[in-house]
Design an enzyme around this catalytic site. Structure first.
Site, mmCIF file in Angstrom:
data_model
loop_
_atom_site.group_PDB
_atom_site.id
_atom_site.type_symbol
_atom_site.label_atom_id
_atom_site.label_comp_id
_atom_site.label_asym_id
_atom_site.label_seq_id
_atom_site.Cartn_x
_atom_site.Cartn_y
_atom_site.Cartn_z
ATOM 1 N N LEU A 1 0.829 -1.208 0.000
ATOM 2 C CA LEU A 1 0.000 0.000 0.000
ATOM 3 C C LEU A 1 0.865 1.260 0.000
ATOM 4 C CD1 LEU A 1 -2.746 -1.199 2.525
ATOM 5 C CD2 LEU A 1 -2.838 -1.195 0.024
ATOM 6 N N HIS B 1 6.384 -9.815 4.902
ATOM 7 C CA HIS B 1 6.376 -8.484 4.274
ATOM 8 C C HIS B 1 6.138 -7.396 5.337
ATOM 9 C CE1 HIS B 1 4.954 -5.728 0.877
ATOM 10 N NE2 HIS B 1 4.482 -5.115 1.949
HETATM 11 O O1 K1U Z 1 1.312 -2.497 2.204
HETATM 12 C C1 K1U Z 1 1.211 -3.575 2.746
HETATM 13 O O2 K1U Z 1 2.095 -3.964 3.474
HETATM 14 C C2 K1U Z 1 -0.025 -4.405 2.490
HETATM 15 C C3 K1U Z 1 0.130 -5.359 1.335
HETATM 16 C C4 K1U Z 1 0.369 -6.735 1.913
HETATM 17 C C5 K1U Z 1 0.856 -7.781 0.958
HETATM 18 C C6 K1U Z 1 0.130 -8.190 -0.115
HETATM 19 C C7 K1U Z 1 0.602 -9.170 -0.968
HETATM 20 C C8 K1U Z 1 1.815 -9.747 -0.718
HETATM 21 C C9 K1U Z 1 2.559 -9.322 0.334
HETATM 22 C C10 K1U Z 1 2.085 -8.347 1.195
HETATM 23 C C11 K1U Z 1 -1.169 -5.323 0.525
HETATM 24 O O3 K1U Z 1 -2.205 -5.603 1.016
HETATM 25 S S1 K1U Z 1 -1.051 -4.897 -1.137
HETATM 26 C C12 K1U Z 1 -2.722 -5.035 -1.732
HETATM 27 C C13 K1U Z 1 -3.155 -6.432 -1.953
HETATM 28 O O4 K1U Z 1 -2.333 -7.322 -2.057
HETATM 29 C C14 K1U Z 1 -4.596 -6.776 -2.045
HETATM 30 C C15 K1U Z 1 -5.542 -5.811 -2.223
HETATM 31 C C16 K1U Z 1 -6.890 -6.154 -2.293
HETATM 32 C C17 K1U Z 1 -7.275 -7.455 -2.187
HETATM 33 C C18 K1U Z 1 -6.334 -8.429 -2.044
HETATM 34 C C19 K1U Z 1 -4.987 -8.089 -1.975
HETATM 35 ZN ZN ZN Z 2 3.932 -3.130 2.342
#
Ligand code: K1U
Ligand code: ZN
Length: 179
Positions: free
Chosen positions: A93, A134
């Site tokens: 994000l 992460h």
């Molecule tokens: O910013 C962050 O740390 C959150 C990140 C977490 C993440 C996702 C995927 C792999 C590793 C870590 C997110 O949530 S990015 C957005 C995302 O993956 C997502 C958005 C909407 C629905 C499902 C997933």
């Molecule tokens: Zn992140």
């Protein structure tokens, strides 16, 4: 409802090391509520306190399809990682619109405290394992793009700086904050 401002890469505050949580009080509960609302609204599956400029060891995660299984990790530690690796297209994000492959242990065991300060352990695989690692990287000041090649990282940095300039021109930061 409070939506917090998520720091955007390459903001240097994302590189700060988070400090252990020592007080399990109402302020901490409120931050967890606000972080969960911010994560669900984004939408995302995880959020580290570092991403909302709170440099404490706190992570919220919800990888459920219905987005109704919030998990809170305070002062988390990885106590075991599998030899087996997984390669997952990660998002962040703090780096909106960018997804790229990162290799990490496929399974991990985590020890953390809950909102009452009680310890618990959890074995994670799949997206939860990726997400835990992460988010714990965020607490160490590491954004996933650090694992990409210097060429990719610099392209992402340039794109993010351009986007930030454009956002600042069209929607100044003060107006973007919806607290
Ligand atoms: O910013 C962050 O740390 C959150 C990140 C977490 C993440 C996702 C995927 C792999 C590793 C870590 C997110 O949530 S990015 C957005 C995302 O993956 C997502 C958005 C909407 C629905 C499902 C997933
Ligand atoms: Zn992140």
């Amino acid at each position: 409802m409070t939506i917090l401002t998520i720091l955007r890469y390459p903001d240097k505050r994302l590189n700060k090391i988070a400090q252990p949580v020592k007080q399990f009080d109402a302020r901490l509960r409120q931050l967890v509520t606000d972080m969960a609302e911010t994560m669900y609204q984004a939408p995302g599956v995880g959020l580290a306190a570092s991403q909302v400029d709170e440099h404490i060891q706190l992570v919220v995660i919800d990888t459920s399809d219905a987005q109704n299984q919030l998990q809170v990790f305070i002062n988390p530690e990885i106590i075991w990682s599998s030899e087996e690796k997984t390669f997952y297209d990660e998002g962040c994000l703090s780096v909106p619109g960018i997804y790229d492959g990162v290799e990490r242990p496929a399974e991990v065991s985590v020890r953390a405290l809950d909102l009452d300060g009680q310890p618990f352990e959890l074995k994670a695989d799949g997206l939860l394992a990726v997400c835990v690692q992460h988010e714990m990287d965020h607490l160490k000041g590491i954004v996933f793009v650090e694992y990409l090649s210097p060429l990719k990282r610099n392209r992402i940095k340039t794109r993010m700086i351009k986007e930030e300039r454009e956002l600042e021109r069209t929607q100044p930061a003060a107006k973007r904050r919806r607290v």
